[in-house]
Design an enzyme around this catalytic site. Sequence first.
Site, PDB file in Angstrom:
ATOM      1  N   GLU A 197      11.258  13.903 -10.140  1.00 11.37           N
ATOM      2  CA  GLU A 197      12.278  14.909  -9.781  1.00 11.37           C
ATOM      3  C   GLU A 197      13.184  14.646 -11.062  1.00 11.37           C
ATOM      4  O   GLU A 197      14.154  15.184  -9.723  1.00 11.37           O
ATOM      5  CB  GLU A 197      12.284  14.673  -8.368  1.00 11.37           C
ATOM      6  CG  GLU A 197      11.224  14.820  -7.306  1.00 11.37           C
ATOM      7  CD  GLU A 197      11.224  14.367  -5.929  1.00 11.37           C
ATOM      8  OE1 GLU A 197      12.328  13.668  -5.792  1.00 11.37           O
ATOM      9  OE2 GLU A 197       9.791  14.239  -5.529  1.00 11.37           O
ATOM     10  N   GLU A 304       0.334  13.825  -6.044  1.00 12.64           N
ATOM     11  CA  GLU A 304       0.894  13.608  -4.248  1.00 12.64           C
ATOM     12  C   GLU A 304       0.344  14.911  -3.629  1.00 12.64           C
ATOM     13  O   GLU A 304       1.162  14.999  -2.547  1.00 12.64           O
ATOM     14  CB  GLU A 304       2.768  13.161  -4.114  1.00 12.64           C
ATOM     15  CG  GLU A 304       3.435  12.643  -5.128  1.00 12.64           C
ATOM     16  CD  GLU A 304       4.669  12.193  -4.971  1.00 12.64           C
ATOM     17  OE1 GLU A 304       5.200  12.698  -4.137  1.00 12.64           O
ATOM     18  OE2 GLU A 304       5.571  11.673  -6.037  1.00 12.64           O
TER      19      GLU A 304
HETATM   20  O1  G3I Z   1      10.636   0.392   6.051  1.00 13.12           O
HETATM   21  C1  G3I Z   1      11.239   1.078   6.672  1.00 13.12           C
HETATM   22  C2  G3I Z   1      11.511   0.198   8.112  1.00 13.12           C
HETATM   23  O2  G3I Z   1      11.609  -1.352   8.094  1.00 13.12           O
HETATM   24  C3  G3I Z   1      12.320   1.113   8.951  1.00 13.12           C
HETATM   25  O3  G3I Z   1      11.773  -0.036  10.360  1.00 13.12           O
HETATM   26  C4  G3I Z   1      11.824   2.460   9.053  1.00 13.12           C
HETATM   27  C5  G3I Z   1      12.986   3.016   9.930  1.00 13.12           C
HETATM   28  O4  G3I Z   1      12.858   4.590   9.464  1.00 13.12           O
HETATM   29  O5  G3I Z   1      12.309   2.942   8.008  1.00 13.12           O
HETATM   30  C6  G3I Z   1      11.116   2.256   6.946  1.00 13.12           C
HETATM   31  O6  G3I Z   1      11.249   2.896   5.749  1.00 13.12           O
HETATM   32  C7  G3I Z   1      10.975   4.147   5.434  1.00 13.12           C
HETATM   33  C8  G3I Z   1      10.167   4.026   4.426  1.00 13.12           C
HETATM   34  O7  G3I Z   1       9.646   5.505   4.155  1.00 13.12           O
HETATM   35  C9  G3I Z   1       8.153   3.409   4.590  1.00 13.12           C
HETATM   36  O8  G3I Z   1       8.053   4.373   6.002  1.00 13.12           O
HETATM   37  C10 G3I Z   1      12.147   5.063   4.676  1.00 13.12           C
HETATM   38  O9  G3I Z   1      13.163   4.991   5.892  1.00 13.12           O
HETATM   39  C11 G3I Z   1      11.487   5.994   4.141  1.00 13.12           C
HETATM   40  O10 G3I Z   1      13.074   6.963   3.644  1.00 13.12           O
HETATM   41  C12 G3I Z   1      10.734   6.068   3.580  1.00 13.12           C
HETATM   42  O11 G3I Z   1      10.564   7.570   2.850  1.00 13.12           O
HETATM   43  C13 G3I Z   1       9.125   7.495   2.021  1.00 13.12           C
HETATM   44  C14 G3I Z   1      10.582   8.317   1.300  1.00 13.12           C
HETATM   45  O12 G3I Z   1       9.227   8.626   0.023  1.00 13.12           O
HETATM   46  C15 G3I Z   1      11.643   7.729   0.583  1.00 13.12           C
HETATM   47  O13 G3I Z   1      11.204   6.767  -0.956  1.00 13.12           O
HETATM   48  C16 G3I Z   1       8.035   7.975   2.272  1.00 13.12           C
HETATM   49  O14 G3I Z   1       7.741   6.820   2.719  1.00 13.12           O
HETATM   50  C17 G3I Z   1       7.378   8.154   1.179  1.00 13.12           C
HETATM   51  O15 G3I Z   1       6.193   9.003   1.133  1.00 13.12           O
HETATM   52  C18 G3I Z   1       8.571   9.865   0.224  1.00 13.12           C
HETATM   53  O16 G3I Z   1       7.041   9.548  -0.668  1.00 13.12           O
HETATM   54  C19 G3I Z   1       8.268  10.781  -2.055  1.00 13.12           C
HETATM   55  C20 G3I Z   1       7.840  10.595  -2.948  1.00 13.12           C
HETATM   56  O17 G3I Z   1       7.496   9.204  -3.597  1.00 13.12           O
HETATM   57  C21 G3I Z   1       8.696  12.065  -4.520  1.00 13.12           C
HETATM   58  N1  G3I Z   1       8.297  12.381  -3.947  1.00 13.12           N
HETATM   59  C22 G3I Z   1       8.198  13.365  -2.535  1.00 13.12           C
HETATM   60  C23 G3I Z   1       7.479  12.461  -1.717  1.00 13.12           C
HETATM   61  C24 G3I Z   1       7.482  12.493   0.245  1.00 13.12           C
HETATM   62  O18 G3I Z   1       9.283  12.730   0.070  1.00 13.12           O
END
Ligand code: G3I
Length: 408
Positions: A197, A304
């Site tokens: 990105e 994705e």
């Molecule tokens: O692991 C913690 C957990 O301990 C906590 O209880 C919980 C509370 O909200 O959060 C958890 O972490 C989250 C994690 O996903 C695992 O579920 C983060 O807050 C959350 O920000 C994270 O979101 C991910 C996001 O990327 C940011 O890294 C999404 O799962 C994931 O699907 C998303 O993937 C991205 C790709 O990498 C890049 N392209 C876009 C795509 C969608 O946004």
Amino acid sequence: MSPFTPSRRVVGLTALSTLVLTACGGGGGGGGGTGGGGWSSSSSRSTSSASSSSSSSSVLPDPATAPALKTTFAGKFKVGMAIEPARLNESISRTILEKHANSIVAENVMKPHAISPSEGVYNFTEADKLITFAQANGMEVRGHALLWHASAPDWFFAGDATSPTYKDTVRKRLEDYITTVCTHFKGKVVAWDVVNEVASDNSGETYRNSRWYQIFGNDYIEYAFRAAKLADPDVKLFINDYGTEDPLKLARLMNIVQTMLDRGVPIEGVGHQFHINSYWPPAGNVTAALDAAKNKRLINHATELDISIYNDPGSCYGTPSTGCIAQVNPGSAQYNNHLRVQASKYRELFNLFAARTDIESVTMWGVADDHTWLDSFPVARKNYPFMFDTTGRPKNSFWAVVDPAFVI
Ligand code: G3I
């Protein structure tokens, strides 16, 4: 607020019924009869059981008769799914992965914040669980991602930014990180999303204005690719982004790609995230995105893919978000209609992918509707973006993809 702000075209809630009807054509623009031009289904099923009513629930084929996606598309492209290690212990994800996928990617645990929360500290435990699972099941692993503005721990940028040595220090941290990670996964991942990105969403601006960009201009992209290539000369190196189905975003990304290729940067492929919806984009935009990379002799991966059932207006992605489509619930006529439109889009897309030779891998950003990042983006609202429902049963989308004769 999510750092991920897709630029989506808004397509009016047009002819839902028209889309349903066009889906029944079976050709998807790719040629007529079974096996003529695209892939051929590994089994043929009766289509008479599919409901013709647009308001009642479809009667779908027996899940036991479902062919494996990886078999259906063997020789065309790998079928991948994003997964978290913890979900490997859940039967829905595990069963689907083992049957249908021959490629996986870490949804989160191979991102910098997960691998290296502080300088010099590397935690590969969770990521290695995915590698072990993949190896036990004969699957490839895509690496995601070495550099991403939304997963850039502060330690990379620590120090006095006005110091004459600051840039060298940050560059060395980046290169050390990439070297360590690529070396750890050498021979275990087939491809890396080296930078994720980096293109801007704004007209008149090519590069995302990230911390990386603010420090280095576009040079950080070159540093990242060269470090990855040096550490693992055999892994395929990708630039990955969302919105390539939008011609303006695509132009920005390809501008970056060309700039880097002109400098001899070892970019080997373009990853198209394809976070799309049932109504957007039209097939021509996907073709244009894939052609753009192909014309530069690069490999294409769909990295994705998910297909939101909601056709939200652009304002839904704003702050505050407005105008988002209301949640629909399973069992409702609205839900069933949504799934049919989605199935048409899935069929169209997979026909298109299978008819090409430049797309080597198609990865879904999840496994089944029980878990998707779209449940909380752009607003908290249950979404159903995959080919398998919340209980793991194949949906209309699945049957539309594996069986050209299936009537949606
Ligand atoms: O692991 C913690 C957990 O301990 C906590 O209880 C919980 C509370 O909200 O959060 C958890 O972490 C989250 C994690 O996903 C695992 O579920 C983060 O807050 C959350 O920000 C994270 O979101 C991910 C996001 O990327 C940011 O890294 C999404 O799962 C994931 O699907 C998303 O993937 C991205 C790709 O990498 C890049 N392209 C876009 C795509 C969608 O946004």
